[in-house]
Motif scaffolding. Structure first.
Motif, PDB file in Angstrom:
ATOM      1  N   MET A   1      55.734  66.526  54.419  1.00 15.29           N
ATOM      2  CA  MET A   1      56.686  66.350  55.482  1.00 15.29           C
ATOM      3  C   MET A   1      58.044  66.927  55.120  1.00 15.29           C
ATOM      4  O   MET A   1      58.974  66.800  55.879  1.00 15.29           O
ATOM      5  CB  MET A   1      56.858  64.879  55.805  1.00 15.29           C
ATOM      6  N   ALA A   2      58.184  67.487  53.976  1.00 18.96           N
ATOM      7  CA  ALA A   2      59.462  68.054  53.573  1.00 18.96           C
ATOM      8  C   ALA A   2      59.758  69.305  54.374  1.00 18.96           C
ATOM      9  O   ALA A   2      58.877  70.071  54.710  1.00 18.96           O
ATOM     10  CB  ALA A   2      59.442  68.386  52.082  1.00 18.96           C
ATOM     11  N   SER A   3      61.021  69.482  54.672  1.00 14.01           N
ATOM     12  CA  SER A   3      61.416  70.640  55.454  1.00 14.01           C
ATOM     13  C   SER A   3      62.034  71.689  54.531  1.00 14.01           C
ATOM     14  O   SER A   3      63.227  71.932  54.564  1.00 14.01           O
ATOM     15  CB  SER A   3      62.384  70.229  56.557  1.00 14.01           C
ATOM     16  N   ASN A   4      61.213  72.283  53.702  1.00  9.98           N
ATOM     17  CA  ASN A   4      61.682  73.278  52.753  1.00  9.98           C
ATOM     18  C   ASN A   4      62.121  74.565  53.438  1.00  9.98           C
ATOM     19  O   ASN A   4      62.905  75.320  52.900  1.00  9.98           O
ATOM     20  CB  ASN A   4      60.599  73.601  51.724  1.00  9.98           C
ATOM     21  N   ASN A   5      61.616  74.823  54.645  1.00 10.57           N
ATOM     22  CA  ASN A   5      61.989  76.027  55.356  1.00 10.57           C
ATOM     23  C   ASN A   5      63.147  75.759  56.303  1.00 10.57           C
ATOM     24  O   ASN A   5      63.305  76.419  57.303  1.00 10.57           O
ATOM     25  CB  ASN A   5      60.786  76.589  56.126  1.00 10.57           C
ATOM     26  N   ASN A   6      63.992  74.834  55.944  1.00 13.28           N
ATOM     27  CA  ASN A   6      65.121  74.435  56.768  1.00 13.28           C
ATOM     28  C   ASN A   6      66.152  75.554  56.808  1.00 13.28           C
ATOM     29  O   ASN A   6      66.678  75.965  55.793  1.00 13.28           O
ATOM     30  CB  ASN A   6      65.740  73.154  56.184  1.00 13.28           C
ATOM     31  N   SER A   7      66.448  76.048  58.006  1.00 16.34           N
ATOM     32  CA  SER A   7      67.425  77.120  58.148  1.00 16.34           C
ATOM     33  C   SER A   7      68.787  76.565  58.535  1.00 16.34           C
ATOM     34  O   SER A   7      69.638  77.288  59.020  1.00 16.34           O
ATOM     35  CB  SER A   7      66.942  78.122  59.201  1.00 16.34           C
ATOM     36  N   ASN A   8      68.998  75.272  58.332  1.00  9.53           N
ATOM     37  CA  ASN A   8      70.248  74.615  58.652  1.00  9.53           C
ATOM     38  C   ASN A   8      71.352  75.176  57.763  1.00  9.53           C
ATOM     39  O   ASN A   8      71.200  75.290  56.556  1.00  9.53           O
ATOM     40  CB  ASN A   8      70.087  73.110  58.426  1.00  9.53           C
ATOM     41  N   SER A   9      72.483  75.523  58.350  1.00  8.95           N
ATOM     42  CA  SER A   9      73.578  76.108  57.584  1.00  8.95           C
ATOM     43  C   SER A   9      74.481  75.051  56.955  1.00  8.95           C
ATOM     44  O   SER A   9      75.389  75.399  56.210  1.00  8.95           O
ATOM     45  CB  SER A   9      74.405  77.021  58.487  1.00  8.95           C
ATOM     46  N   ASN A  10      74.242  73.769  57.259  1.00 16.27           N
ATOM     47  CA  ASN A  10      75.056  72.715  56.658  1.00 16.27           C
ATOM     48  C   ASN A  10      74.749  72.598  55.178  1.00 16.27           C
ATOM     49  O   ASN A  10      73.603  72.570  54.776  1.00 16.27           O
ATOM     50  CB  ASN A  10      74.793  71.370  57.332  1.00 16.27           C
ATOM     51  N   GLN A  11      75.804  72.502  54.387  1.00 19.85           N
ATOM     52  CA  GLN A  11      75.644  72.361  52.947  1.00 19.85           C
ATOM     53  C   GLN A  11      76.016  70.935  52.563  1.00 19.85           C
ATOM     54  O   GLN A  11      77.053  70.431  52.988  1.00 19.85           O
ATOM     55  CB  GLN A  11      76.569  73.338  52.220  1.00 19.85           C
ATOM     56  N   LEU A  12      75.187  70.299  51.783  1.00 15.89           N
ATOM     57  CA  LEU A  12      75.479  68.947  51.331  1.00 15.89           C
ATOM     58  C   LEU A  12      76.515  68.977  50.220  1.00 15.89           C
ATOM     59  O   LEU A  12      76.469  69.834  49.342  1.00 15.89           O
ATOM     60  CB  LEU A  12      74.215  68.261  50.817  1.00 15.89           C
ATOM     61  N   VAL A  13      77.438  68.041  50.252  1.00 14.23           N
ATOM     62  CA  VAL A  13      78.420  67.910  49.178  1.00 14.23           C
ATOM     63  C   VAL A  13      77.706  67.475  47.905  1.00 14.23           C
ATOM     64  O   VAL A  13      78.006  67.936  46.813  1.00 14.23           O
ATOM     65  CB  VAL A  13      79.519  66.900  49.572  1.00 14.23           C
ATOM     66  N   ILE A  14      76.726  66.590  48.070  1.00 13.48           N
ATOM     67  CA  ILE A  14      75.923  66.112  46.948  1.00 13.48           C
ATOM     68  C   ILE A  14      74.471  66.474  47.249  1.00 13.48           C
ATOM     69  O   ILE A  14      73.786  65.757  47.985  1.00 13.48           O
ATOM     70  CB  ILE A  14      76.088  64.590  46.757  1.00 13.48           C
ATOM     71  N   PRO A  15      73.982  67.598  46.720  1.00 11.45           N
ATOM     72  CA  PRO A  15      72.627  68.054  47.034  1.00 11.45           C
ATOM     73  C   PRO A  15      71.538  67.036  46.707  1.00 11.45           C
ATOM     74  O   PRO A  15      70.495  67.013  47.355  1.00 11.45           O
ATOM     75  CB  PRO A  15      72.462  69.312  46.178  1.00 11.45           C
ATOM     76  N   GLN A  16      71.784  66.161  45.747  1.00  7.37           N
ATOM     77  CA  GLN A  16      70.790  65.160  45.385  1.00  7.37           C
ATOM     78  C   GLN A  16      70.574  64.137  46.509  1.00  7.37           C
ATOM     79  O   GLN A  16      69.622  63.365  46.473  1.00  7.37           O
ATOM     80  CB  GLN A  16      71.204  64.426  44.098  1.00  7.37           C
ATOM     81  N   ALA A  17      71.440  64.137  47.514  1.00  5.51           N
ATOM     82  CA  ALA A  17      71.321  63.197  48.624  1.00  5.51           C
ATOM     83  C   ALA A  17      70.304  63.661  49.664  1.00  5.51           C
ATOM     84  O   ALA A  17      69.969  62.903  50.569  1.00  5.51           O
ATOM     85  CB  ALA A  17      72.681  63.004  49.292  1.00  5.51           C
ATOM     86  N   ARG A  18      69.785  64.865  49.535  1.00  8.22           N
ATOM     87  CA  ARG A  18      68.873  65.419  50.536  1.00  8.22           C
ATOM     88  C   ARG A  18      67.673  64.494  50.777  1.00  8.22           C
ATOM     89  O   ARG A  18      67.315  64.244  51.908  1.00  8.22           O
ATOM     90  CB  ARG A  18      68.385  66.807  50.103  1.00  8.22           C
ATOM     91  N   GLN A  19      67.049  64.002  49.726  1.00  4.00           N
ATOM     92  CA  GLN A  19      65.869  63.152  49.880  1.00  4.00           C
ATOM     93  C   GLN A  19      66.215  61.867  50.637  1.00  4.00           C
ATOM     94  O   GLN A  19      65.471  61.444  51.518  1.00  4.00           O
ATOM     95  CB  GLN A  19      65.255  62.822  48.524  1.00  4.00           C
ATOM     96  N   ALA A  20      67.336  61.256  50.318  1.00  2.00           N
ATOM     97  CA  ALA A  20      67.735  60.024  51.006  1.00  2.00           C
ATOM     98  C   ALA A  20      68.043  60.305  52.477  1.00  2.00           C
ATOM     99  O   ALA A  20      67.677  59.514  53.350  1.00  2.00           O
ATOM    100  CB  ALA A  20      68.949  59.408  50.321  1.00  2.00           C
ATOM    101  N   LEU A  21      68.668  61.430  52.769  1.00  2.00           N
ATOM    102  CA  LEU A  21      68.969  61.781  54.157  1.00  2.00           C
ATOM    103  C   LEU A  21      67.697  62.097  54.935  1.00  2.00           C
ATOM    104  O   LEU A  21      67.569  61.721  56.108  1.00  2.00           O
ATOM    105  CB  LEU A  21      69.937  62.964  54.207  1.00  2.00           C
ATOM    106  N   ASP A  22      66.761  62.769  54.292  1.00  3.97           N
ATOM    107  CA  ASP A  22      65.478  63.023  54.947  1.00  3.97           C
ATOM    108  C   ASP A  22      64.763  61.712  55.249  1.00  3.97           C
ATOM    109  O   ASP A  22      64.177  61.538  56.322  1.00  3.97           O
ATOM    110  CB  ASP A  22      64.580  63.919  54.088  1.00  3.97           C
ATOM    111  N   GLN A  23      64.832  60.765  54.317  1.00  3.91           N
ATOM    112  CA  GLN A  23      64.211  59.459  54.530  1.00  3.91           C
ATOM    113  C   GLN A  23      64.853  58.750  55.726  1.00  3.91           C
ATOM    114  O   GLN A  23      64.157  58.166  56.553  1.00  3.91           O
ATOM    115  CB  GLN A  23      64.322  58.591  53.267  1.00  3.91           C
ATOM    116  N   LEU A  24      66.178  58.820  55.820  1.00  2.00           N
ATOM    117  CA  LEU A  24      66.872  58.234  56.972  1.00  2.00           C
ATOM    118  C   LEU A  24      66.405  58.876  58.275  1.00  2.00           C
ATOM    119  O   LEU A  24      66.222  58.199  59.283  1.00  2.00           O
ATOM    120  CB  LEU A  24      68.382  58.428  56.838  1.00  2.00           C
ATOM    121  N   LYS A  25      66.206  60.188  58.238  1.00  3.83           N
ATOM    122  CA  LYS A  25      65.764  60.910  59.429  1.00  3.83           C
ATOM    123  C   LYS A  25      64.394  60.412  59.888  1.00  3.83           C
ATOM    124  O   LYS A  25      64.190  60.121  61.070  1.00  3.83           O
ATOM    125  CB  LYS A  25      65.711  62.414  59.133  1.00  3.83           C
ATOM    126  N   TYR A  26      63.470  60.287  58.955  1.00  3.75           N
ATOM    127  CA  TYR A  26      62.123  59.836  59.310  1.00  3.75           C
ATOM    128  C   TYR A  26      62.127  58.382  59.774  1.00  3.75           C
ATOM    129  O   TYR A  26      61.417  58.023  60.711  1.00  3.75           O
ATOM    130  CB  TYR A  26      61.157  60.046  58.154  1.00  3.75           C
TER     131      TYR A  26
END
Length: 74
Positions: A1-26
């Motif tokens: 379910m990971a969106s590795n092909n994400n073409s979103n131009s937003n850059q995370l200030v803390i890249p390690q937060a990506r997994q937690a944000l994806d979890q919030l999304k789901y």
């Protein structure tokens, strides 16, 4: 379910937060009864659904921040 092909131009200030944000999304999508595409392509989703997910995430993040601020002494 990971969106590795994400073409979103937003850059995370803390890249390690990506997994937690994806979890919030789901979690938000599940709570709203919206199915997120398995392939990560959102082009076929209704704009109202994606906006609902984003709004739900924002409300949760504000709630988390308020709880954290309430626990701090200024």
């Amino acid at each position: 379910m990971a969106s590795n092909n994400n073409s979103n131009s937003n850059q995370l200030v803390i890249p390690q937060a990506r997994q937690a944000l994806d979890q919030l999304k789901y979690e938000a999508a599940q709570e709203l009864g919206i199915t997120i595409p398995q392939d990560g392509y959102y082009g076929n989703m209704v704009t109202r659904d994606t906006g609902s997910i984003g709004g739900h995430i924002t409300r949760k993040l504000v709630q988390i921040a308020e709880q954290q601020l309430a626990g701090r002494a200024f």
